[in-house]
Write a protein that holds these residues in place. Structure first.
Motif, mmCIF file in Angstrom:
data_model
loop_
_atom_site.group_PDB
_atom_site.id
_atom_site.type_symbol
_atom_site.label_atom_id
_atom_site.label_comp_id
_atom_site.label_asym_id
_atom_site.label_seq_id
_atom_site.Cartn_x
_atom_site.Cartn_y
_atom_site.Cartn_z
ATOM 1 N N GLY A 1 0.604 -0.948 -0.128
ATOM 2 C CA GLY A 1 -0.143 0.352 -0.146
ATOM 3 C C GLY A 1 0.970 1.130 0.340
ATOM 4 N N THR A 2 2.385 0.805 0.381
ATOM 5 C CA THR A 2 2.819 2.308 0.367
ATOM 6 C C THR A 2 3.620 2.483 -1.457
ATOM 7 N N ARG A 3 2.687 4.121 -1.226
ATOM 8 C CA ARG A 3 2.633 4.579 -3.045
ATOM 9 C C ARG A 3 4.373 4.595 -3.831
ATOM 10 N N VAL A 4 4.756 4.022 -4.325
ATOM 11 C CA VAL A 4 6.493 4.352 -4.495
ATOM 12 C C VAL A 4 6.774 4.856 -6.405
ATOM 13 N N THR A 5 7.867 5.734 -6.795
ATOM 14 C CA THR A 5 7.520 5.881 -8.029
ATOM 15 C C THR A 5 8.710 5.520 -7.617
ATOM 16 N N VAL A 6 9.352 5.733 -9.336
ATOM 17 C CA VAL A 6 10.956 4.464 -9.894
ATOM 18 C C VAL A 6 10.709 6.190 -10.654
ATOM 19 N N LEU A 7 12.136 6.708 -10.644
ATOM 20 C CA LEU A 7 12.160 7.690 -11.816
ATOM 21 C C LEU A 7 13.454 7.466 -12.807
ATOM 22 N N GLU A 8 13.888 6.565 -13.530
ATOM 23 C CA GLU A 8 14.913 6.505 -14.121
ATOM 24 C C GLU A 8 14.665 7.455 -15.288
ATOM 25 N N LYS A 9 15.999 7.875 -15.837
ATOM 26 C CA LYS A 9 16.500 9.152 -16.896
ATOM 27 C C LYS A 9 16.566 8.466 -18.459
ATOM 28 N N GLU A 10 17.135 7.290 -17.950
ATOM 29 C CA GLU A 10 17.325 6.420 -19.471
ATOM 30 C C GLU A 10 15.506 5.570 -19.658
ATOM 31 N N SER B 1 4.971 2.988 -9.589
ATOM 32 C CA SER B 1 4.710 3.305 -10.442
ATOM 33 C C SER B 1 6.468 3.813 -11.144
ATOM 34 N N VAL B 2 7.003 2.786 -12.408
ATOM 35 C CA VAL B 2 8.236 3.734 -12.557
ATOM 36 C C VAL B 2 7.875 4.075 -14.053
ATOM 37 N N ARG B 3 8.801 5.703 -13.991
ATOM 38 C CA ARG B 3 8.600 6.754 -14.982
ATOM 39 C C ARG B 3 9.762 6.238 -15.547
ATOM 40 N N TYR B 4 10.141 5.663 -17.102
ATOM 41 C CA TYR B 4 11.483 6.156 -17.763
ATOM 42 C C TYR B 4 11.536 7.090 -18.725
ATOM 43 N N GLY B 5 12.817 7.702 -18.639
ATOM 44 C CA GLY B 5 12.507 9.162 -19.874
ATOM 45 C C GLY B 5 12.580 10.094 -18.474
ATOM 46 N N ALA B 6 12.818 9.862 -17.103
ATOM 47 C CA ALA B 6 12.742 11.101 -16.703
ATOM 48 C C ALA B 6 13.242 11.279 -15.116
ATOM 49 N N GLN B 7 14.695 12.141 -15.351
ATOM 50 C CA GLN B 7 15.490 12.613 -15.260
ATOM 51 C C GLN B 7 15.148 13.707 -14.152
ATOM 52 N N VAL B 8 15.861 13.525 -13.428
ATOM 53 C CA VAL B 8 15.792 14.391 -12.299
ATOM 54 C C VAL B 8 17.303 15.927 -12.362
ATOM 55 N N ARG B 9 16.007 17.030 -11.516
ATOM 56 C CA ARG B 9 17.323 18.072 -12.476
ATOM 57 C C ARG B 9 17.559 18.792 -11.003
ATOM 58 N N THR B 10 15.816 19.041 -10.465
ATOM 59 C CA THR B 10 16.575 20.019 -8.891
ATOM 60 C C THR B 10 15.397 18.669 -8.054
ATOM 61 N N ILE B 11 15.742 19.136 -7.157
ATOM 62 C CA ILE B 11 15.549 18.743 -5.988
ATOM 63 C C ILE B 11 15.000 19.877 -4.201
ATOM 64 N N GLY B 12 14.003 19.715 -4.284
ATOM 65 C CA GLY B 12 13.323 20.745 -2.986
ATOM 66 C C GLY B 12 13.053 20.075 -1.735
ATOM 67 N N ARG C 1 12.181 18.014 -9.156
ATOM 68 C CA ARG C 1 11.657 18.442 -10.930
ATOM 69 C C ARG C 1 12.207 17.690 -11.621
ATOM 70 N N THR C 2 11.801 17.072 -12.743
ATOM 71 C CA THR C 2 12.473 16.485 -13.987
ATOM 72 C C THR C 2 12.498 17.109 -15.317
ATOM 73 N N ALA C 3 13.491 16.880 -15.845
ATOM 74 C CA ALA C 3 13.802 17.103 -17.354
ATOM 75 C C ALA C 3 12.481 18.429 -17.851
ATOM 76 N N ASP C 4 11.358 17.836 -18.327
ATOM 77 C CA ASP C 4 10.522 17.983 -18.719
ATOM 78 C C ASP C 4 9.677 19.215 -17.934
ATOM 79 N N GLY C 5 9.259 18.312 -17.091
ATOM 80 C CA GLY C 5 9.323 20.234 -15.903
ATOM 81 C C GLY C 5 8.261 19.806 -14.319
ATOM 82 N N THR C 6 7.715 18.273 -15.160
ATOM 83 C CA THR C 6 7.252 18.182 -14.342
ATOM 84 C C THR C 6 7.754 17.822 -12.682
ATOM 85 N N VAL C 7 6.762 18.138 -12.055
ATOM 86 C CA VAL C 7 7.191 18.202 -9.930
ATOM 87 C C VAL C 7 6.383 16.798 -9.337
#
Length: 404
Positions: free
Chosen positions: A30-39, A168-179, A188-194
């Motif tokens: 039930g823990t909501r997990v999202t993986v961000l992978e730039k490739e 959730s696994v998101r490919y093509g999601a390069q992390v640019r900033t962390i707050g 925030r990823t390279a495509d502007g998604t927060v």
């Protein structure tokens, strides 16, 4: 308060990041997990660019994370591969002394293996020849728990299992900033998604120190990339090697030397050497990223490594630039090999954590700060140890969630 997108964000879709996501979903359904992978897919770097060896854990200091997690992880990896139909084989391996000066180190490995609970058998030249007729040495040890598998396939399966459990696994999601806020972490990823989460895990491998600094943390180390270059035997000569054959390693350096690996595809990989890479993903000499190279050269630890290990490094560089020199290194173990028997194979890059004083971090390194867990040193045998590493990281991040 702004709504959160998930409970845990995992940066990095290699085998450690995927194992962490899998472990979280297993330990706390039930823990909501999202993986961000730039490739565009999983396991594109360290995980998918190594010799595919399931390490026994014989080399590592007793009681260290590497020793504990590799021994446990090797058994778990074989079981995981068998359960999910992933190609693998427990071949055993030989560690071979080719010079008398190596015999004391070989005997030390026997003792270390036994301290780590690993079955080890000592062999003379005749017994060595029973395993590997074409390999020459003064003495050897046989380690029965070593094997080979497809770690890329393991990472992909872990991703699917985590997704089946709701991650959730998101490919093509390069992390640019962390707050960071007291109650949340946002990226925030390279495509502007927060994306906002209650906690973050940094499994960015070759870029883990940069991600730590993006989060405002001082990792206290820097990743210095070392390229490992491989050859493979031409198919007509693959019969020269039956299994896995390693030289006695230099205890001053965390690299295992040029070794022989019969992979799950039946091909024989030879290598790697270890030379400085000119980019974090510098898989060839012509791959240069000036900003990354400048960062490595500006780091005091890089120069201290060079001063301390220049003789070792010169040998590795020579083997990189000269196929004949590389062949000579192989011939110490396999005298019948010629340069014509070797064809170039894809290289890998090792993400080696280095301290400012030039010390090469020789154990897995996991650090924490408020709402963040950083995996800061996870080179070989991290693929072998990925299941217990993932559980350890999951334990730490779940404790963070429970603490609020």
């Amino acid at each position: 308060m702004t709504a959160l997108d998930c409970d845990v964000l995992v940066i990095g879709g290699g085998i450690v990041g995927m194992s962490t996501a899998y472990a979280i979903t297993r330990a706390a359904p039930g823990t909501r997990v999202t993986v961000l992978e730039k490739e565009a897919g999983p396991a594109r770097h360290q995980t998918g660019r190594n010799s595919g060896v399931i390490h026994s854990g014989i080399y590592y200091r007793p009681g260290s994370l590497k020793a504990r997690f590799a021994v446990r992880g090797a058994a778990e990896m074989v079981k995981f591969c068998a359960e999910y139909g992933i190609p693998h084989e427990v071949t055993g391996k030989l560690i071979v002394a080719t010079e008398r000066s190596e015999l004391p180190r070989l005997h030390s490995l026997v003792q270390r293996g036994r301290e780590n609970g690993i079955p080890v058998r000592e062999l003379g030249p005749a017994q060595l020849a029973e395993y590997e007729p074409w390999v020459r040495g003064l003495a050897a040890i046989h380690v029965g728990t070593t094997g080979v598998c497809d770690f890329g396939a393991v990472a992909a399966r872990l991703a699917r299992l985590a997704q089946d459990a709701g991650a959730s696994v998101r490919y093509g999601a390069q992390v640019r900033t962390i707050g960071r806020r007291p109650s949340a972490v946002a990226v925030r990823t390279a495509d502007g998604t927060v994306l906002r989460a209650r906690a973050l895990v940094n499994c960015a491998g070759l870029h883990c120190d940069r991600v730590a600094r993006l989060a405002g943390d001082d990792p206290g180390m820097r990743i210095v990339p070392f390229r490992g270059e491989y050859y493979e035997l031409v198919p007509s000569r693959a019969s020269l090697v039956n299994g896995l054959v390693y030289p006695v390693p230099d205890p001053a350096f965390p690299f295992l030397g040029v070794h022989l690996t019969r992979g799950i595809d039946g091909g024989v990989h030879i290598g790697p050497n270890a030379v400085p890479a000119l980019a974090r993903e510098g898989y060839a000499w012509h791959t240069v990223r000036p900003r990354e190279l400048a960062g490595t050269l500006a780091y005091p630890g890089s120069w201290r490594i060079a001063r301390r290990h220049w003789r070792y490094g010169a040998g590795e560089m020579r083997r990189s630039l000269s196929k004949r020199a590389f062949t000579d290194a192989v011939r110490r173990l396999l005298p019948d090999v010629t340069a014509d028997d070797l064809i170039a194979a894809p290289a890998g890059v090792r993400a080696q954590a280095v301290l400012p004083d030039g010390t090469l971090v020789d154990d897995f390194l996991i650090a924490q700060s408020p709402r963040i867990v950083h995996v800061l040193n996870a080179p070989s045998p991290a693929a072998t140890a990925s299941l217990p590493i993932g559980r350890e990281v999951a334990r730490r991040v779940l404790e963070t969630l429970r603490a609020g």
